[in-house]
Write a protein that holds these residues in place. Structure first.
Motif, PDB file in Angstrom:
ATOM      1  N   LYS A   1       0.815  -1.216   0.000  1.00  0.00           N
ATOM      2  CA  LYS A   1       0.000   0.000   0.000  1.00  0.00           C
ATOM      3  C   LYS A   1       0.848   1.265   0.000  1.00  0.00           C
ATOM      4  CE  LYS A   1      -3.753   2.329   2.463  1.00  0.00           C
ATOM      5  NZ  LYS A   1      -4.707   2.258   3.599  1.00  0.00           N
TER       6      LYS A   1
ATOM      7  N   ASP B   1      -3.153   6.548  -9.660  1.00  0.00           N
ATOM      8  CA  ASP B   1      -3.455   6.142  -8.284  1.00  0.00           C
ATOM      9  C   ASP B   1      -3.889   4.678  -8.364  1.00  0.00           C
ATOM     10  OD1 ASP B   1      -4.290   5.716  -5.720  1.00  0.00           O
ATOM     11  OD2 ASP B   1      -5.405   7.586  -5.539  1.00  0.00           O
TER      12      ASP B   1
ATOM     13  N   SER C   1      -7.014   3.407  -6.313  1.00  0.00           N
ATOM     14  CA  SER C   1      -8.297   3.969  -6.750  1.00  0.00           C
ATOM     15  C   SER C   1      -8.684   3.480  -8.137  1.00  0.00           C
ATOM     16  CB  SER C   1      -8.226   5.509  -6.737  1.00  0.00           C
ATOM     17  OG  SER C   1      -7.983   5.985  -5.432  1.00  0.00           O
ATOM     18  N   ASN C   2      -7.707   3.334  -9.031  1.00  0.00           N
ATOM     19  CA  ASN C   2      -8.010   2.948 -10.410  1.00  0.00           C
ATOM     20  C   ASN C   2      -8.250   1.447 -10.556  1.00  0.00           C
ATOM     21  OD1 ASN C   2      -7.601   5.633 -11.011  1.00  0.00           O
ATOM     22  ND2 ASN C   2      -5.554   5.345 -11.861  1.00  0.00           N
TER      23      ASN C   2
ATOM     24  N   PRO D   1      -8.596  -1.221  -7.821  1.00  0.00           N
ATOM     25  CA  PRO D   1      -8.559  -1.662  -6.413  1.00  0.00           C
ATOM     26  C   PRO D   1      -8.455  -3.176  -6.243  1.00  0.00           C
ATOM     27  CG  PRO D   1     -10.768  -0.923  -7.033  1.00  0.00           C
ATOM     28  CD  PRO D   1      -9.878  -0.569  -8.166  1.00  0.00           C
TER      29      PRO D   1
ATOM     30  N   THR E   1      -7.597  -1.516   0.941  1.00  0.00           N
ATOM     31  CA  THR E   1      -8.759  -0.762   0.450  1.00  0.00           C
ATOM     32  C   THR E   1      -9.825  -0.515   1.506  1.00  0.00           C
ATOM     33  OG1 THR E   1      -9.900  -2.774  -0.255  1.00  0.00           O
ATOM     34  CG2 THR E   1      -8.413  -1.733  -1.854  1.00  0.00           C
TER      35      THR E   1
ATOM     36  N   LEU F   1     -14.514   0.416  -2.772  1.00  0.00           N
ATOM     37  CA  LEU F   1     -14.305   0.328  -4.220  1.00  0.00           C
ATOM     38  C   LEU F   1     -14.609  -1.061  -4.764  1.00  0.00           C
ATOM     39  CD1 LEU F   1     -10.932   2.309  -4.379  1.00  0.00           C
ATOM     40  CD2 LEU F   1     -13.234   3.197  -4.763  1.00  0.00           C
TER      41      LEU F   1
END
Length: 311
Positions: free
Chosen positions: A142, A166, A169-170, A172, A252, A256
């Motif tokens: 991470k 990212d 985020s893109n 997960p 995460t 997401l």
């Protein structure tokens, strides 16, 4: 004159009375009873309690309002859209991680099966990811790799003039899968390496004498021999990944679309305080793990039988 010897007096020997077979069996098992009792108290009694709670509508914030609902919690787990999605995420995560780990583990096992200088050092370094604590491994991925500002991946892309995505985020779910593949590939490698080193070398040499190439030997001799080891690695890996919580929680936080069934159990129990619903989901996880473990035990038993017959 011949001397005659008197026959020696013999005393009858009493036969030692053997204890009954059932008593001998209990005497043999007696040292194991404390461990058996401890295992039952620690593992089975909590599971029975969880099973009982799963039949109740039980919110920890309203303990007096609990009521028996039968199979309603299980019905909700299987029909609720969010819970169904967590089940699907669990299946997808398990299949992707196990398959990728098996392929990479097989490639590394084939590499380490060859003799080269420094093979022991390389083997030790490749095993290291499996020895890292799961939470520490997730934190490593991470912050050290995925962080968009100071992560290693974006640092390499910046060096070659690439984009700065990212990652979490893109992608997960892929981010969680990559960390688990990194951690479980050494485990698969060890199992498959053991399978490679148990091959019949005379059979391989005979195939080479007959003109078989490396690919033909791998396809017709090595791969069939590794079938049991591949099954064992897939089953043992599936048992763990189905129950995985560390990577999803750390990377995460279940957001997401990455919440699997164990994380949903955590949310239902510790955040929503729905003890009955969380217990029902937990029982389903245990049942799935037992089914997979049953197949794993059968594969292990067949491997042992093969080794005994070969010896």
């Amino acid at each position: 004159m011949t001397a005659t010897t008197a026959p020696l007096a013999t005393t009858p020997v009493r036969a030692v009375k053997q204890p009954p077979a059932r008593l001998r069996a209990w005497a043999t098992r007696a040292p194991l009873l404390p461990a058996l009792v401890f295992m039952i108290v620690v593992t089975q009694l909590p599971f029975v309690a969880t099973l009982v709670i799963s039949f109740f509508d039980w919110n920890a914030l309203y303990p007096k309002a609990r009521r028996f609902t039968g199979l309603d919690n299980y019905r909700q787990v299987l029909t609720d859209a969010g819970l169904r999605h967590s089940v699907w995420t669990t299946v997808l995560l398990t299949v992707a991680v196990v398959l990728a780990s098996l392929v990479l583990g097989l490639a590394l096992a084939l590499l380490l099966d060859r003799r080269f200088r420094g093979r022991g050092v390389v083997r030790t370094l490749l095993i290291t990811p499996f020895l890292v604590v799961p939470v520490a491994a997730a934190l490593l991925w991470k912050h050290v790799l995925y962080n968009p500002e100071y992560g290693l991946l974006n640092g390499l892309l910046h060096y070659v003039g690439g984009p700065q995505p990212d990652w979490i985020s893109n992608t997960p779910l892929l981010a969680v899968e990559a960390s688990l593949v990194w951690q479980w590939t050494p485990f698969m490698m060890l199992i498959l390496l053991a399978g490679l080193q148990s091959r019949d070398q005379q059979q391989i040499e005979a195939a080479r004498v007959d003109g078989a190439g490396d690919w033909q030997i791998f396809r017709h001799l090595t791969l069939p021999h590794l079938r049991r080891y591949l099954e064992l690695g897939a089953l043992l890996g599936s048992i763990y990944i189905v129950q995985n919580f560390d990577a999803v929680f750390t990377i995460t936080s279940g957001g997401l679309g990455t919440a699997n069934l164990p994380y949903t159990v955590y949310q239902s129990f510790y955040q929503a305080h729905e003890n009955g619903l969380a217990s029902a989901a937990g029982v389903l996880v245990v049942i799935g793990s037992i089914v997979i473990a049953t197949f794993a035990l059968r594969v292990v038993s067949s491997l042992f039988r093969e080794e005994v017959s070969r010896a």
